[in-house]
Design a protein around this motif. Structure first.
Motif, PDB file in Angstrom:
ATOM      1  N   UNK A 119       0.828  -1.213   0.000  1.00  0.00           N
ATOM      2  CA  UNK A 119       0.000   0.000   0.000  1.00  0.00           C
ATOM      3  C   UNK A 119       0.855   1.252   0.000  1.00  0.00           C
ATOM      4  N   UNK A 120       1.842   1.298   0.874  1.00  0.00           N
ATOM      5  CA  UNK A 120       2.680   2.493   0.986  1.00  0.00           C
ATOM      6  C   UNK A 120       3.451   2.728  -0.304  1.00  0.00           C
ATOM      7  N   UNK A 121       4.012   1.674  -0.855  1.00  0.00           N
ATOM      8  CA  UNK A 121       4.791   1.793  -2.097  1.00  0.00           C
ATOM      9  C   UNK A 121       3.930   2.286  -3.257  1.00  0.00           C
ATOM     10  N   UNK A 122       2.793   1.645  -3.467  1.00  0.00           N
ATOM     11  CA  UNK A 122       1.952   2.013  -4.607  1.00  0.00           C
ATOM     12  C   UNK A 122       1.344   3.397  -4.439  1.00  0.00           C
ATOM     13  N   UNK A 123       1.015   3.756  -3.225  1.00  0.00           N
ATOM     14  CA  UNK A 123       0.495   5.095  -2.965  1.00  0.00           C
ATOM     15  C   UNK A 123       1.549   6.147  -3.253  1.00  0.00           C
ATOM     16  N   UNK A 124       2.776   5.881  -2.832  1.00  0.00           N
ATOM     17  CA  UNK A 124       3.864   6.837  -3.060  1.00  0.00           C
ATOM     18  C   UNK A 124       4.144   7.013  -4.551  1.00  0.00           C
ATOM     19  N   UNK A 125       4.204   5.917  -5.298  1.00  0.00           N
ATOM     20  CA  UNK A 125       4.469   5.994  -6.734  1.00  0.00           C
ATOM     21  C   UNK A 125       3.370   6.790  -7.434  1.00  0.00           C
ATOM     22  N   UNK A 126       2.133   6.542  -7.075  1.00  0.00           N
ATOM     23  CA  UNK A 126       1.006   7.247  -7.703  1.00  0.00           C
ATOM     24  C   UNK A 126       1.078   8.747  -7.444  1.00  0.00           C
ATOM     25  N   UNK A 127       1.434   9.127  -6.236  1.00  0.00           N
ATOM     26  CA  UNK A 127       1.511  10.551  -5.900  1.00  0.00           C
ATOM     27  C   UNK A 127       2.672  11.231  -6.605  1.00  0.00           C
ATOM     28  N   UNK A 197      16.640  15.116   1.725  1.00  0.00           N
ATOM     29  CA  UNK A 197      15.986  15.553   0.506  1.00  0.00           C
ATOM     30  C   UNK A 197      14.529  15.902   0.779  1.00  0.00           C
ATOM     31  N   UNK A 198      13.904  16.613  -0.144  1.00  0.00           N
ATOM     32  CA  UNK A 198      12.473  16.854  -0.035  1.00  0.00           C
ATOM     33  C   UNK A 198      11.754  15.519  -0.019  1.00  0.00           C
ATOM     34  N   UNK A 199      10.918  15.317   0.964  1.00  0.00           N
ATOM     35  CA  UNK A 199      10.185  14.066   1.058  1.00  0.00           C
ATOM     36  C   UNK A 199       8.947  14.111   0.176  1.00  0.00           C
ATOM     37  N   UNK A 200       8.392  12.938  -0.059  1.00  0.00           N
ATOM     38  CA  UNK A 200       7.192  12.881  -0.877  1.00  0.00           C
ATOM     39  C   UNK A 200       6.023  13.557  -0.184  1.00  0.00           C
ATOM     40  N   UNK A 201       6.090  13.667   1.147  1.00  0.00           N
ATOM     41  CA  UNK A 201       5.002  14.315   1.883  1.00  0.00           C
ATOM     42  C   UNK A 201       4.811  15.761   1.452  1.00  0.00           C
ATOM     43  N   UNK A 202       5.864  16.382   0.945  1.00  0.00           N
ATOM     44  CA  UNK A 202       5.744  17.776   0.523  1.00  0.00           C
ATOM     45  C   UNK A 202       4.709  17.911  -0.585  1.00  0.00           C
ATOM     46  N   UNK A 225      -3.968  12.344   5.368  1.00  0.00           N
ATOM     47  CA  UNK A 225      -3.972  10.993   5.943  1.00  0.00           C
ATOM     48  C   UNK A 225      -2.998  10.091   5.197  1.00  0.00           C
ATOM     49  N   UNK A 226      -2.968  10.224   3.876  1.00  0.00           N
ATOM     50  CA  UNK A 226      -1.991   9.451   3.090  1.00  0.00           C
ATOM     51  C   UNK A 226      -0.568   9.868   3.432  1.00  0.00           C
ATOM     52  N   UNK A 227      -0.364  11.168   3.610  1.00  0.00           N
ATOM     53  CA  UNK A 227       0.970  11.671   3.945  1.00  0.00           C
ATOM     54  C   UNK A 227       1.445  11.113   5.281  1.00  0.00           C
ATOM     55  N   UNK A 228       0.547  11.053   6.252  1.00  0.00           N
ATOM     56  CA  UNK A 228       0.913  10.555   7.575  1.00  0.00           C
ATOM     57  C   UNK A 228       1.237   9.059   7.526  1.00  0.00           C
ATOM     58  N   UNK A 229       0.553   8.315   6.647  1.00  0.00           N
ATOM     59  CA  UNK A 229       0.883   6.900   6.492  1.00  0.00           C
ATOM     60  C   UNK A 229       2.322   6.738   6.008  1.00  0.00           C
ATOM     61  N   UNK A 230       2.749   7.640   5.139  1.00  0.00           N
ATOM     62  CA  UNK A 230       4.091   7.568   4.581  1.00  0.00           C
ATOM     63  C   UNK A 230       5.128   8.156   5.526  1.00  0.00           C
ATOM     64  N   UNK A 231       4.770   9.247   6.193  1.00  0.00           N
ATOM     65  CA  UNK A 231       5.710   9.919   7.092  1.00  0.00           C
ATOM     66  C   UNK A 231       5.018  10.211   8.423  1.00  0.00           C
ATOM     67  N   UNK A 232       4.889   9.210   9.274  1.00  0.00           N
ATOM     68  CA  UNK A 232       4.153   9.393  10.526  1.00  0.00           C
ATOM     69  C   UNK A 232       4.801  10.366  11.497  1.00  0.00           C
ATOM     70  N   UNK A 233       6.069  10.696  11.286  1.00  0.00           N
ATOM     71  CA  UNK A 233       6.765  11.609  12.185  1.00  0.00           C
ATOM     72  C   UNK A 233       7.005  12.981  11.570  1.00  0.00           C
TER      73      UNK A 233
END
Length: 319
Positions: A119-127, A197-202, A225-233
Motif C-alpha cells: 500500500x505504501x509503495x503504490x500510494x507513493x508511486x502514484x503521488x 531531501x524533499x520528502x514525498x510528503x511535501x 492521511x496518506x501523507x501521515x501513512x508515509x511519514x508518521x513523524x
C-alpha cells in the motif's frame, strides 16, 4: 544537463524503466501505456508552445532518450518478459548484497520497515507520478528517487527484512558518538545530520494547502492521511490535519494531531496557533490539556462564521 543516475537500481548498472515512467514494478501493460501517453503529451512540442528553446530541446531529449525507450521495453511482450526476469534476479541479488545497499531518502528508509509495504509503495508511486514531469530540470532527480523506492520494494518482495540491519546500523551510530569530556563535563558535539531531501510528503502538503485554501476539507484530509501513512513523524502533516479537523469542528481529533505535531516539533507555529484557538473555543485556559466534552459528541459549534473554529486563520474561502 547530466544524464547519469547513480542511485536506486541505476547504481547497479541497471536501467530502471519503471522509474522513468513512474509506474510500479508490477504495473500491467494497460497502465504502462496510459502513463506513457500522459508523459508523451506533456513532452510533445505542441504542449510546450510557450516554452523557451532550451526547454523544448530538453523535453524532446527526455522523450527520445528516456521515455520512448522505457515504453518500448515495457510494452512489447518479449522484451517485457526478459526485462522482468532480470528485474526479479536483481531483487534476489540485492537481498544477498544487502549490507552494501544504501538508502538516501526518508521515504525509502520508511518503506524498508513498514508492515503494509504494498500500500505504501503504490500510494507513493502514484503521488509522485502526478508531478514527475512538471519541472523538466528535476526529472532525473525524481527518477532516481523512484528507483530507490523500486529497489526497496524488490528487496522486500524477495524476502528481505530490514529490521536487523537497521538495528545494527543504529548500534553503529550510537557507539560511534564521542564520549563527554571528563575534565570539563561538557557534552560531545552532536554528529552531523545527514543531508535530507524533499520528502514525498511535501507533494501531499502542497495539495492539501491548495484544497484548504478552497475550503475543500474532505479532500485535504485524505491527502494528509496518506501523507501521515508515509511519514508518521512529519510534524507539518499532523499540524495541517489538525487544522482540517478543527475547521470541521472535530475538536478531539484536532487536539490529538496538534499535540502530536508539538511532540515532534515544539516550535510548530501552526500547531501552537491551532491549540490556542481550540482552547479558546472550548473555554479553557491556554496550555490546559483537558478537552471539554459537549452534547454533540465532541463537535463544537462554528464560532468563526467562516468555515469552522479555525476561521480565517489558514486562509480558507467563505462559502
Amino acid at each position: 544537463m547530466s544524464w547519469k543516475i547513480d542511485r536506486g537500481l541505476f547504481k547497479y548498472d541497471f536501467t530502471d524503466y519503471h522509474a522513468v515512467l513512474c509506474v510500479t514494478v508490477d504495473a500491467d501493460v494497460k497502465d504502462i501505456r496510459k502513463r506513457y501517453l500522459k508523459i508523451a503529451r506533456r513532452l510533445h512540442p505542441d504542449s510546450n508552445a510557450s516554452a523557451s528553446a532550451a526547454e523544448k530541446q530538453l523535453a524532446t531529449e527526455l522523450l527520445s532518450k528516456w521515455v520512448n525507450p522505457a515504453y518500448e521495453k515495457l510494452s512489447a511482450d518479449r522484451t517485457r518478459t526478459e526485462y522482468m526476469v532480470v528485474l526479479s534476479q536483481m531483487g534476489k541479488r540485492l537481498v544477498q548484497e544487502s549490507s552494501s545497499v544504501e538508502l538516501n531518502t526518508d521515504l525509502a528508509r520508511q518503506l524498508a520497515s513498514v508492515p503494509n509495504v504494498d500500500h505504501v509503495y503504490k500510494s507513493a508511486i502514484a503521488k509522485i507520478a502526478e508531478t514527475q514531469y512538471d519541472s523538466l530540470e528535476k526529472v532525473l532527480q525524481i527518477v532516481a528517487y523512484v528507483s530507490e523506492l523500486n529497489l526497496v520494494y524488490l528487496m522486500r518482495t524477495a524476502g528481505k527484512s530490514f529490521a536487523a540491519s537497521q538495528q545494527a546500523t543504529q548500534s553503529k551510530i550510537n557507539t560511534s558518538v564521542p564520549t563527554p569530556n571528563k575534565a570539563t563535563n561538557t557534552p560531545p558535539p552532536a554528529p552531523p545530520a545527514p543531508p535530507k531531501e524533499d520528502s514525498v510528503a511535501i507533494q501531499y502538503l502542497r495539495r492539501a494547502q491548495e484544497l484548504l485554501g478552497k475550503n475543500q476539507l474532505a479532500q485535504a484530509r485524505v491527502e494528509l492521511q496518506d501523507a501521515i501513512k508515509l511519514e508518521p513523524n512529519n510534524s507539518r502533516c499532523h499540524s495541517l490535519i489538525g487544522v482540517v479537523y478543527l475547521k470541521q469542528n472535530q475538536s478531539t481529533m484536532a487536539k490529538v494531531h496538534f499535540d502530536r505535531a508539538l511532540q515532534l516539533d515544539p516550535n510548530d507555529e501552526t500547531a501552537l496557533k491551532g491549540k490556542r484557538v481550540l482552547e479558546q473555543a472550548l473555554g479553557q485556559k491556554p496550555g490546559s490539556s483537558k478537552v471539554a466534552s459537549s452534547s454533540n459528541g465532541g463537535k463544537q459549534p462554528d464560532k468563526s462564521g467562516n468555515g469552522g473554529l479555525f476561521g480565517g486563520l489558514f486562509g480558507g474561502k467563505k462559502k
